[in-house]
Enzyme design. Sequence first.
Site, PDB file in Angstrom:
ATOM      1  N   ALA A 119       0.775  -1.239   0.000  1.00  0.00           N
ATOM      2  CA  ALA A 119       0.000   0.000   0.000  1.00  0.00           C
ATOM      3  C   ALA A 119       0.809   1.294   0.000  1.00  0.00           C
ATOM      4  CB  ALA A 119      -0.930  -0.003   1.213  1.00  0.00           C
ATOM      5  N   CYS A 136       3.886  -0.423 -12.513  1.00  0.00           N
ATOM      6  CA  CYS A 136       4.311   0.711 -13.344  1.00  0.00           C
ATOM      7  C   CYS A 136       5.531   0.261 -14.140  1.00  0.00           C
ATOM      8  CB  CYS A 136       4.591   1.956 -12.511  1.00  0.00           C
ATOM      9  SG  CYS A 136       5.735   1.704 -11.167  1.00  0.00           S
ATOM     10  N   ASP A 148      -0.542  -4.299  -5.945  1.00  0.00           N
ATOM     11  CA  ASP A 148       0.247  -3.288  -6.670  1.00  0.00           C
ATOM     12  C   ASP A 148       1.695  -3.411  -6.161  1.00  0.00           C
ATOM     13  OD1 ASP A 148       0.647  -0.995  -8.327  1.00  0.00           O
ATOM     14  OD2 ASP A 148       0.568   0.293  -6.568  1.00  0.00           O
ATOM     15  N   ARG A 197       8.514   3.345   4.566  1.00  0.00           N
ATOM     16  CA  ARG A 197       7.363   3.603   3.704  1.00  0.00           C
ATOM     17  C   ARG A 197       6.057   3.445   4.490  1.00  0.00           C
ATOM     18  NH1 ARG A 197       8.509   3.459  -1.960  1.00  0.00           N
ATOM     19  NH2 ARG A 197       6.437   2.678  -2.400  1.00  0.00           N
ATOM     20  N   ASP A 221       1.888  -2.881   4.313  1.00  0.00           N
ATOM     21  CA  ASP A 221       3.201  -2.704   3.686  1.00  0.00           C
ATOM     22  C   ASP A 221       4.255  -3.203   4.662  1.00  0.00           C
ATOM     23  OD1 ASP A 221       4.028  -0.884   1.022  1.00  0.00           O
ATOM     24  OD2 ASP A 221       5.666  -1.300   2.419  1.00  0.00           O
TER      25      ASP A 221
HETATM   26  C1  LIG Z   1       4.617  -0.022  -6.097  1.00  0.00           C
HETATM   27  S1  LIG Z   1       4.740   0.263  -4.401  1.00  0.00           S
HETATM   28  C2  LIG Z   1       3.059   0.469  -3.948  1.00  0.00           C
HETATM   29  C3  LIG Z   1       2.483   1.819  -4.311  1.00  0.00           C
HETATM   30  C4  LIG Z   1       1.146   2.045  -3.644  1.00  0.00           C
HETATM   31  N1  LIG Z   1       0.175   1.009  -3.974  1.00  0.00           N
HETATM   32  C5  LIG Z   1       0.558   3.393  -3.974  1.00  0.00           C
HETATM   33  O1  LIG Z   1      -0.369   3.486  -4.773  1.00  0.00           O
HETATM   34  O2  LIG Z   1       1.019   4.400  -3.400  1.00  0.00           O
HETATM   35  C6  LIG Z   1       5.061  -1.323  -3.767  1.00  0.00           C
HETATM   36  C7  LIG Z   1       5.056  -1.407  -2.264  1.00  0.00           C
HETATM   37  O3  LIG Z   1       5.067  -2.799  -1.917  1.00  0.00           O
HETATM   38  C8  LIG Z   1       5.747  -2.923  -0.683  1.00  0.00           C
HETATM   39  N2  LIG Z   1       6.095  -4.343  -0.527  1.00  0.00           N
HETATM   40  C9  LIG Z   1       7.047  -5.042  -1.172  1.00  0.00           C
HETATM   41  N3  LIG Z   1       7.045  -6.332  -0.775  1.00  0.00           N
HETATM   42  C10 LIG Z   1       6.052  -6.456   0.150  1.00  0.00           C
HETATM   43  C11 LIG Z   1       5.546  -7.541   0.908  1.00  0.00           C
HETATM   44  N4  LIG Z   1       6.061  -8.772   0.810  1.00  0.00           N
HETATM   45  N5  LIG Z   1       4.518  -7.301   1.757  1.00  0.00           N
HETATM   46  C12 LIG Z   1       3.992  -6.056   1.860  1.00  0.00           C
HETATM   47  N6  LIG Z   1       4.436  -5.002   1.168  1.00  0.00           N
HETATM   48  C13 LIG Z   1       5.451  -5.190   0.314  1.00  0.00           C
HETATM   49  C14 LIG Z   1       6.920  -1.979  -0.831  1.00  0.00           C
HETATM   50  O4  LIG Z   1       7.428  -1.628   0.432  1.00  0.00           O
HETATM   51  C15 LIG Z   1       6.274  -0.812  -1.566  1.00  0.00           C
HETATM   52  O5  LIG Z   1       5.855   0.163  -0.660  1.00  0.00           O
END
Ligand SMILES: C[S@@+](CC[C@H](N)C(=O)[O-])C[C@H]1O[C@@H](n2cnc3c(N)ncnc32)[C@H](O)[C@@H]1O
Length: 454
Positions: free
Chosen positions: A217, A359, A290, A245, A240
């Site tokens: 998120a 993205c 996402d 973050r 997240d």
């Molecule tokens: C593309 S960004 C998300 C952007 C967000 N959906 C937005 O609209 O602002 C991907 C996010 O996934 C998180 N992430 C990566 N692996 C994860 C996991 N195993 N569990 C939870 N979050 C994770 C990262 O920390 C990052 O903040």
Amino acid sequence: RRLDYRQAGRLLELPAPNALRALVCRALRSLNQLESALINAGVLDAATGRPVVADGSLPASRFECLVQACDLLLRPATSSHRPPGVHPHLAERLRGVRLDSDTTDSSQAQPHQLPRYARINRLLAQPAEVRARLSADGFVAIDDAEGGDVDSLRPGTYLAADAHIPDLLTFPAADSARLAVHPLVTGGALCLVDKASCLPPVCLQPPPGAWVLDTCAAPGNKTLQLAAMVGPAGRVLAVDRDAQRFCELRRRLVAMGAGDRVRCLRCDCLQLGDWLSQRCRDRITHILVDPSCSGSGLTARSVERQALDGGAGAGASDAESAAAKEQQRLASLANFQAMVLRSALTDYPSARRVVYSTCSVHSEENEAVVQELANSFADKGWRLARLMKSSWPTRGLSAFDCGPMCLRAGPGTDRTCGFFVACFKRDTGGSGAAARTAAFGMRKSSGRRRNRKR
Ligand SMILES: C[S@@+](CC[C@H](N)C(=O)[O-])C[C@H]1O[C@@H](n2cnc3c(N)ncnc32)[C@H](O)[C@@H]1O
């Protein structure tokens, strides 16, 4: 994606570095269409993105195929000869192929000229208030239900409606600096966004009162949009795992008025079973996936800038090892992305809509992931929804069966960053009904444990 101009120059036998840079920039701008054409012509393998043969009967690398295809397919209509340096077998396979001029020529519009999009944050303000404030500050609204002509916007004007995203306003790029410090933006009533990044919540379509899981998120752009959509009776669980973050996510949700309807949880979304009660999981009907991705849809701009500025001068073997590393990184990202999507399709018995977005412009992270999961989950009742059937022109790569069901977005026709969205849907038998009254119950509810390092 490291561009080695000396290597490319030798390959293409182009005399002038400027001509080469221009060619590489054109290839970058039309990457999706070129990739699709090469896959359809049997030059690139859809799964690996590499040339289908390595016996010298085609260019040796994906990079060479893309740049040579660009030279061949995007040259001026008046030149009838095969450009020097284009492999004869590649030219043969691409004979008669046309790129959609709408998606290539219009991409002459430079990425840095993308409009400045702003979404009204209904958690803090209603559209009428935002419009009144903009008008008081000298902005003139152009009302056009069809979305209006983005390119003819003059500074101080904006499109008050968008054909795809509710509450999206479109300003000319020239107004970016003025908007960044505008009280509507600093106060949270207007969120500066890319249009494409607003697509996933719109495709997810959670109705008022729905319970939504946002698996990845932070920093919360889509969480905020979802919170506005589900209304006061709905709930969004925003997950997240990254500490920094996650803090930013929480700060923004408070500042932007998300209030009680969003619950934040810092953990690995693949381990949510440890944190959520079964009753709570039963209650979730809509899921957004996402996940972290290569971000190549966002970086096309800086890669192009780098190309125009002269680029790096690494040798051929450096370029090859960089390409191999990039391929490995994509494979590892795609593996993670498929795991998160698989978990969303498996672990929530009442889930009826799951949206997957990145993205990225790479098919490895997009269509390949979706196709794999669509094949595995067809017999479990999940099927792909055809997103924005007639209204969104840019579809997924047609080399994949799932392509036409999915959306791609990019700087050409769509005037957005590079983006991809797919949506799985299924009819549920209502197994969540028994849990109608459940709250977002956390199994491990202590804040200390929630914030532990994993
Ligand atoms: C593309 S960004 C998300 C952007 C967000 N959906 C937005 O609209 O602002 C991907 C996010 O996934 C998180 N992430 C990566 N692996 C994860 C996991 N195993 N569990 C939870 N979050 C994770 C990262 O920390 C990052 O903040």
